[in-house]
Design a protein around this motif. Structure first.
Motif, PDB file in Angstrom:
ATOM      1  N   SER A   1       0.825  -1.102  -0.005  1.00 57.55           N
ATOM      2  CA  SER A   1      -0.132   0.077  -0.128  1.00 57.55           C
ATOM      3  C   SER A   1       1.029   1.024   0.074  1.00 57.55           C
ATOM      4  N   SER A   2       0.343   2.432  -0.711  1.00 58.65           N
ATOM      5  CA  SER A   2       1.214   3.637  -0.735  1.00 58.65           C
ATOM      6  C   SER A   2       0.858   4.349   0.638  1.00 58.65           C
ATOM      7  N   GLU A   3      -0.050   3.780   1.298  1.00 58.45           N
ATOM      8  CA  GLU A   3      -0.290   4.522   2.761  1.00 58.45           C
ATOM      9  C   GLU A   3       0.070   3.414   3.733  1.00 58.45           C
ATOM     10  N   ARG A   4       1.100   3.541   4.741  1.00 60.31           N
ATOM     11  CA  ARG A   4       1.129   2.403   5.840  1.00 60.31           C
ATOM     12  C   ARG A   4       0.995   2.749   7.015  1.00 60.31           C
ATOM     13  N   THR A   5      -0.042   2.237   7.691  1.00 57.67           N
ATOM     14  CA  THR A   5      -0.112   2.246   9.235  1.00 57.67           C
ATOM     15  C   THR A   5       0.732   2.546  10.117  1.00 57.67           C
ATOM     16  N   LEU A   6       1.186   3.498  11.092  1.00 56.61           N
ATOM     17  CA  LEU A   6       2.408   3.353  11.906  1.00 56.61           C
ATOM     18  C   LEU A   6       1.532   3.059  13.206  1.00 56.61           C
ATOM     19  N   GLU A   7       0.293   3.689  13.590  1.00 61.71           N
ATOM     20  CA  GLU A   7      -0.208   3.525  14.920  1.00 61.71           C
ATOM     21  C   GLU A   7      -1.559   3.879  14.676  1.00 61.71           C
ATOM     22  N   THR A   8      -2.654   3.199  15.414  1.00 63.92           N
ATOM     23  CA  THR A   8      -4.036   3.387  15.530  1.00 63.92           C
ATOM     24  C   THR A   8      -4.215   3.645  16.998  1.00 63.92           C
TER      25      THR A   8
END
Length: 276
Positions: free
Chosen positions: A181-188
């Protein structure tokens, strides 16, 4: 006749006074029940009963988890009334590791079997304070109680993500355990959750040795809870630069409840307490 009536009345009064002052004693003559001024401390029995039960049903990986425990505190105002404070702490950290292909190694050798690790970590923190007033009555070592209580709870939950393949201009969509993905989650991060409840409760206690008892309680409570805004932090490429951004994921929630607790539990709110 008057002397006889006076004698009977005095006798009844003496018997009644003796009955009121009669206390439960152990075989060694020690008082069994707590008295005014006594302080009590106890623990929830559920984790230990589950551990003992699993020893006899063949369950593997049988452990006692200290991450969630209720500490029971109590102070006797009179012989038959007390105030209580229960503190429940539930903290846990869970890490999950995943193998993914090594993008840098694949770029050099498409047949490479090299791997790197991704890691997802969940942090959960919850603390609850329960305060109440209770009255006791009963016979011998068995006593019932009833009272009113109020509870405040605060909890937080978040996930943190670490990746083996770096996001760069040369690799703007790196491989992760969730795909590319071009957006990668670092924290939720979920919003901070708070709740207030108030209600009535009751139960029984049995004093198996002097000043020590097993107890079980049930309650009915009305609760109000609210949660603040949740958000997500992610990384993406803007031109040749990797940037971190955040955006809200939830505006927050409100809930109301009216329910019983303890009665539907396998161990019905069991605890053990010792008094000093």
């Amino acid at each position: 006749m008057k002397k006889l009536l006076s004698f009977v009345l005095m006798s009844l009064l003496a018997i009644n006074t003796y009955a009121q002052e009669e206390e439960v004693l152990s075989k060694k003559g020690q008082p069994v029940l707590p008295k005014a001024g006594d302080f009590g401390i106890g623990l929830e029995a559920k984790p230990y009963l589950e551990f003992l039960g699993n020893m006899f049903n063949g369950k593997t990986n049988n452990t006692i988890s200290p991450s969630s425990q209720t500490i029971h505190l109590r102070y006797f105002l009179t012989d038959n009334s007390a105030v209580k404070l229960n503190v429940t702490i539930n903290n846990s950290t869970t890490k999950n590791l995943y193998y993914v292909q090594d993008d840098a190694a694949i770029a050099v050798d498409p047949n490479s079997n090299a791997q790197v690790e991704d890691m997802r970590t969940r942090f959960y923190r919850s603390t609850s304070f329960n305060a109440g007033y209770q009255q006791f009555r009963g016979y011998g070592r068995l006593r019932g109680f009833y009272g009113a209580q109020a509870t405040y709870t605060h909890s937080t939950s978040r996930y943190a993500y670490e990746y083996g393949n770096q996001m760069t201009a040369a690799n703007p969509r790196p491989t992760t355990y969730q795909g590319r993905s071009s957006e990668r989650t670092l924290e939720t991060r979920d919003g901070n959750y708070n709740s207030l409840t108030a209600g009535l409760y009751g139960g029984i206690e049995y004093y198996f040795i002097p000043k020590a008892c097993f107890g079980a309680e049930v309650s009915v409570n009305y609760g109000y809870g609210w949660e603040s805004q949740g958000f997500r932090v992610y990384e993406t490429m803007v031109g040749d630069q990797r940037v971190e951004m955040d955006k809200p994921t939830s505006p927050g929630d409100i809930n109301r409840s009216f329910k019983t607790t303890g009665a539907s539990s396998t161990y019905a709110g069991l605890y053990v307490m010792f008094h000093f």
